[in-house]
Design a protein around this motif. Structure first.
Motif, PDB file in Angstrom:
ATOM      1  N   ALA A 514      19.515 -56.881  78.017  1.00 37.50           N
ATOM      2  CA  ALA A 514      19.844 -55.732  77.296  1.00 37.50           C
ATOM      3  C   ALA A 514      20.926 -55.780  76.046  1.00 37.50           C
ATOM      4  O   ALA A 514      20.711 -55.125  75.032  1.00 37.50           O
ATOM      5  CB  ALA A 514      20.302 -54.505  78.115  1.00 37.50           C
ATOM      6  N   VAL A 515      21.803 -56.542  76.406  1.00 37.94           N
ATOM      7  CA  VAL A 515      22.851 -56.899  75.492  1.00 37.94           C
ATOM      8  C   VAL A 515      22.279 -57.748  74.022  1.00 37.94           C
ATOM      9  O   VAL A 515      22.830 -57.408  73.114  1.00 37.94           O
ATOM     10  CB  VAL A 515      24.076 -57.576  76.033  1.00 37.94           C
ATOM     11  CG1 VAL A 515      25.280 -58.002  75.114  1.00 37.94           C
ATOM     12  CG2 VAL A 515      24.894 -56.742  77.071  1.00 37.94           C
ATOM     13  N   ARG A 516      21.601 -58.692  74.396  1.00 35.20           N
ATOM     14  CA  ARG A 516      21.240 -59.438  73.321  1.00 35.20           C
ATOM     15  C   ARG A 516      20.279 -58.881  72.366  1.00 35.20           C
ATOM     16  O   ARG A 516      20.068 -59.210  71.548  1.00 35.20           O
ATOM     17  CB  ARG A 516      20.509 -60.914  73.677  1.00 35.20           C
ATOM     18  CG  ARG A 516      19.477 -60.817  74.547  1.00 35.20           C
ATOM     19  CD  ARG A 516      19.211 -62.306  75.040  1.00 35.20           C
ATOM     20  NE  ARG A 516      17.922 -62.294  75.815  1.00 35.20           N
ATOM     21  CZ  ARG A 516      17.903 -62.728  77.026  1.00 35.20           C
ATOM     22  NH1 ARG A 516      18.921 -63.080  77.517  1.00 35.20           N
ATOM     23  NH2 ARG A 516      16.488 -62.932  77.655  1.00 35.20           N
ATOM     24  N   GLU A 517      19.660 -57.617  72.851  1.00 34.99           N
ATOM     25  CA  GLU A 517      18.740 -56.779  71.936  1.00 34.99           C
ATOM     26  C   GLU A 517      19.544 -56.326  70.717  1.00 34.99           C
ATOM     27  O   GLU A 517      19.012 -56.059  69.830  1.00 34.99           O
ATOM     28  CB  GLU A 517      17.872 -55.938  72.737  1.00 34.99           C
ATOM     29  CG  GLU A 517      17.184 -56.466  73.696  1.00 34.99           C
ATOM     30  CD  GLU A 517      15.785 -57.328  73.053  1.00 34.99           C
ATOM     31  OE1 GLU A 517      15.381 -56.623  71.876  1.00 34.99           O
ATOM     32  OE2 GLU A 517      15.680 -58.305  73.256  1.00 34.99           O
ATOM     33  N   VAL A 518      21.094 -56.238  70.918  1.00 28.63           N
ATOM     34  CA  VAL A 518      21.707 -55.292  69.847  1.00 28.63           C
ATOM     35  C   VAL A 518      22.581 -56.463  69.082  1.00 28.63           C
ATOM     36  O   VAL A 518      23.100 -57.659  69.628  1.00 28.63           O
ATOM     37  CB  VAL A 518      22.807 -54.532  70.883  1.00 28.63           C
ATOM     38  CG1 VAL A 518      23.463 -53.791  69.654  1.00 28.63           C
ATOM     39  CG2 VAL A 518      21.944 -53.626  71.568  1.00 28.63           C
TER      40      VAL A 518
END
Length: 720
Positions: A514-518
């Protein structure tokens, strides 16, 4: 670069490239050697005189100027400069030859994130699309050539450099995060696969470059004819499709054949072939590996297999970040192998770095960029892998940069350490060149370390590295792209992410996904397995699993929101935490530490008494002091005025020090004198004399008048 020196190591002639024999209207290296030898034999005295003049000029041009404050509004000025030079049709900036502007594009992505201005993003995407479609990109084997000789990015100089591919892989990766455009992800992975496949030493490090020539002909390895394609594919329709897609024709698009490129839109090619785009893509992806394997049978360009610390640091950064963002563990593994090799072979027992190695033998003292790029690479590797030893090693390199490379007087960093062999000048560079400057990367690494470890001393060193080039940045901000990315970080501060969970825990992996999508260019990532294993990272203190589940703590300035265990909540929480208050950020200034204190009755009286006592034998100062109005201060009757006095002239500095040492304790200045540089000179001289124990701040009266606003101060006022 080839430089000819006198016996005193002073240069008298230099050039960037000389061919092996006379060609292209320029002398070959053997001819040059003969001419230099003849000139030295006939007129060595004249050459030595020329060398002395050149050396003196170099010393003057490289003399450090005083540091100035830098406002975050300079980012907007950089965008304006980029826009003025942008090639709307072909992407890139300026005319041919065109070099990949990696650092500039990366800065523009950050500026777009700040402002949401669509034209800023368009400059990035147009350039990335054009480079990836052009002949500068190796469509068969992956990787970028050094530069394009034409404005369309079609005809490259076919040499491939490790540093270009490291910087471009990172830029395409950031663009993918921001736009979610699949082609940027594809370029990133193809570049890294090329490096792992063809440019990785068995010991783990990365090789430096491959030549442009093979069999004495530039580009021969990379170009094709339709006949050669058919000989490999043995299928007329596949050949027709492949040649149409990559512009491979009988007449060719270059002198030796056709350079594969995709400058024609795929929709136009598919329509011409009476195919759908998907059908054409299927053919290309199926047959391209066959062409790659056939090309491997050709005589390849020469390989420069030395391993350079700085360039390896760049690729460690790119590979580790790609592994983290794309979730490809092989990339993180490749970065770890390279980092372990450098820390084992390129680092001495005393902790110093060596510049280069070949076949396991390292030598030459490391320079600033070696420490800076490796430190930044190790930070990225820690954030990708969670292995704290890499962050510890990065901190050691950062502290050594401050101790050995920092300019204590003006801020910023020298190219060589203070223990380096003595050269005619101790150089320093702030502007970016083919790669971001060592000073800029040192600033970035130190700023990031300061946020990881909550170290104000490292942050001040980073800000000093920015302020040291504040004047040049104000004139030509575009030349300082990496430095300005650090300005953005220092002005905004990072979002801090603490992951707590066991490796391979599906809950932890979901949170990481979820973090690396941003797109979070300014971030601190720390990781703990949640078992209570001791960690030296301040962000992890007191943080554990939540009811036995993996958790993500989102923080700013070590103040955290409630921990998250549900990945569905992560994106909104990240966006909320990373939203800035635009007005606050717009007014942020990176400035030096203010000299504390002010004149006092006791201090000024003490100063006057000391000077009178020192001059008692001639009595010349007995009547040199009086009262300063009703302030209670004791002032010299003669003051030092600083109108048209600045830090650029050594005589101005010497005169002020002489005055303060010999009885003048009243200084008159103004905020608008020399665009504020008069006040900077006063502060700098006072700081020096106070540090030396010659006087105290309380002994000196500084009168600073509020004047009209002009120059750079006017720009800042207008922005506010």
């Amino acid at each position: 670069m080839t430089v000819f020196l006198t016996p005193d190591q002073e240069p008298f002639f230099a050039g960037t490239y000389f061919p092996p024999d006379d060609r292209w209207g320029r002398p070959g290296f053997p001819s040059l050697l003969q001419k230099i030898a003849d000139a030295w034999e006939k007129d060595s005295a004249g050459l030595m005189s020329q060398a002395r003049q050149l050396t003196e000029r170099l010393k003057n041009e490289l003399k450090a100027v005083s540091p100035v404050s830098v406002s975050v509004t300079i980012l907007d000025e950089a965008v304006t400069q980029f826009r003025a030079d942008f090639d709307e049709r072909h992407g890139g900036f300026g005319s041919a030859p065109k070099f990949p502007p990696s650092a500039g594009l990366s800065l523009l992505l950050r500026c777009y994130r700040r402002t949401g201005e669509s034209r800023t993003l368009q400059m990035v995407t147009r350039t990335l699309d054009a480079m990836a479609a052009g002949g500068i990109y190796d469509h068969i084997g992956g990787g970028f050539a050094r530069y394009s000789t034409d404005e369309r990015w079609l005809v490259p100089h076919f040499e491939k450099m490790l540093y270009d591919n490291a910087l471009l892989a990172r830029t395409y990766l950031e663009a993918y995060q921001l736009t979610k455009q699949a082609s940027y992800r594809q370029v990133t992975t193809e570049v890294i696969e090329y490096i792992l496949r063809e440019m990785t030493d068995p010991a783990g490090g990365f090789h430096s470059a491959t030549d442009a020539d093979s069999e004495g002909v530039e580009g021969k390895f990379f170009v094709w004819t339709p006949t050669e394609i058919q000989a490999v594919l043995q299928h007329a329709e596949d050949t027709r499709r492949f040649c149409a897609y990559y512009d491979i024709t009988d007449q060719g698009n270059w002198e030796h054949g056709s350079i594969p490129n995709r400058l024609r839109p795929i929709e136009a090619v598919a329509k011409e072939l009476n195919l759908t785009s998907d059908e054409l893509y299927e053919t290309i992806y199926r047959v391209r590996p066959l062409l790659y394997h056939a090309r491997q049978a050709r005589v390849p360009p020469g390989l420069d297999d030395k391993i350079i610390t700085a360039w390896n640091g760049m690729m460690i950064s790119a590979m580790a970040e790609a592994g983290r963002v794309l979730g490809i563990s092989r990339y993180i593994d490749g970065a770890m192998r390279a980092a372990d090799f450098l820390l084992r072979v390129h680092r001495t027992s005393a902790g110093a770095l060596l510049r280069t190695s070949r076949q396991g033998r390292a030598h030459l003292n490391g320079v600033l960029e070696d420490y800076a790029y490796l430190a930044e690479g190790l930070i990225d590797l820690y954030e990708a892998s969670g292995r704290e030893r890499y962050l510890t090693a990065a901190l050691q390199l950062g502290e050594r940069m401050v101790d050995s490379f920092r300019d204590e007087d003006q801020g910023g960093f020298y190219t060589t350490a203070k223990t380096h062999e003595t050269l005619i000048i101790r150089a320093r560079e702030g502007a970016d060149g083919a790669t971001p400057s060592g000073n800029a990367v040192a600033v970035s690494a130190l700023a990031r370390l300061s946020f990881h470890y909550d170290r104000q001393d490292l942050r001040e060193a980073a800000i000093g590295g920015i302020r040291a080039y504040g004047r040049q940045m104000a004139r030509y901000p575009r030349a300082f792209a990496k430095s300005l990315a650090a300005v953005d970080l220092l002005a905004e501060g990072p979002i801090e992410l603490a992951f707590v969970g066991a490796p391979n825990d599906p809950g932890l992996e979901a949170l990481q996904l979820a973090v690396r999508e941003v797109f979070l260019p300014h971030r601190v990532i720390a990781s703990s397995d949640g078992t209570g294993t001791p960690s030296g990272h301040p962000l992890l203190a007191g943080k554990g699993l939540v009811e036995g589940m993996a958790a993500l703590y989102i923080c700013r300035n070590f103040s955290c929101q409630r921990p998250l265990t549900d990945p569905k909540e992560v994106t909104e929480a990240l966006l909320s935490a990373s939203r800035r208050t635009d007005q606050t950020t717009q007014q942020t200034l990176l400035q030096g530490a203010t000299l504390p204190g002010s004149a006092s009755p006791e201090g000024t009286a003490r100063y006057a008494a000391r000077i009178v006592s020192q001059s008692r034998h001639d009595g010349r100062m007995e009547h040199g002091y009086g009262r300063f109005g009703n302030s209670g201060l004791t002032t010299s009757r003669l003051g030092f005025g600083t109108y048209q006095v600045d830090t650029r002239e050594p005589e101005h500095r010497d005169a002020l020090k002489k005055a303060l040492r010999e009885g003048v304790n009243l200084i008159d200045t103004s905020t608008n004198y020399m665009d504020g540089d008069s006040e900077r000179l006063v502060g700098s001289v006072l700081r020096e004399l106070i540090k030396n124990g010659e006087l105290t701040r309380e002994e000196v009266i500084v009168v600073s008048k509020l004047g009209y606003v002009q120059g750079h101060n006017l720009k800042q006022a207008e922005a506010r």
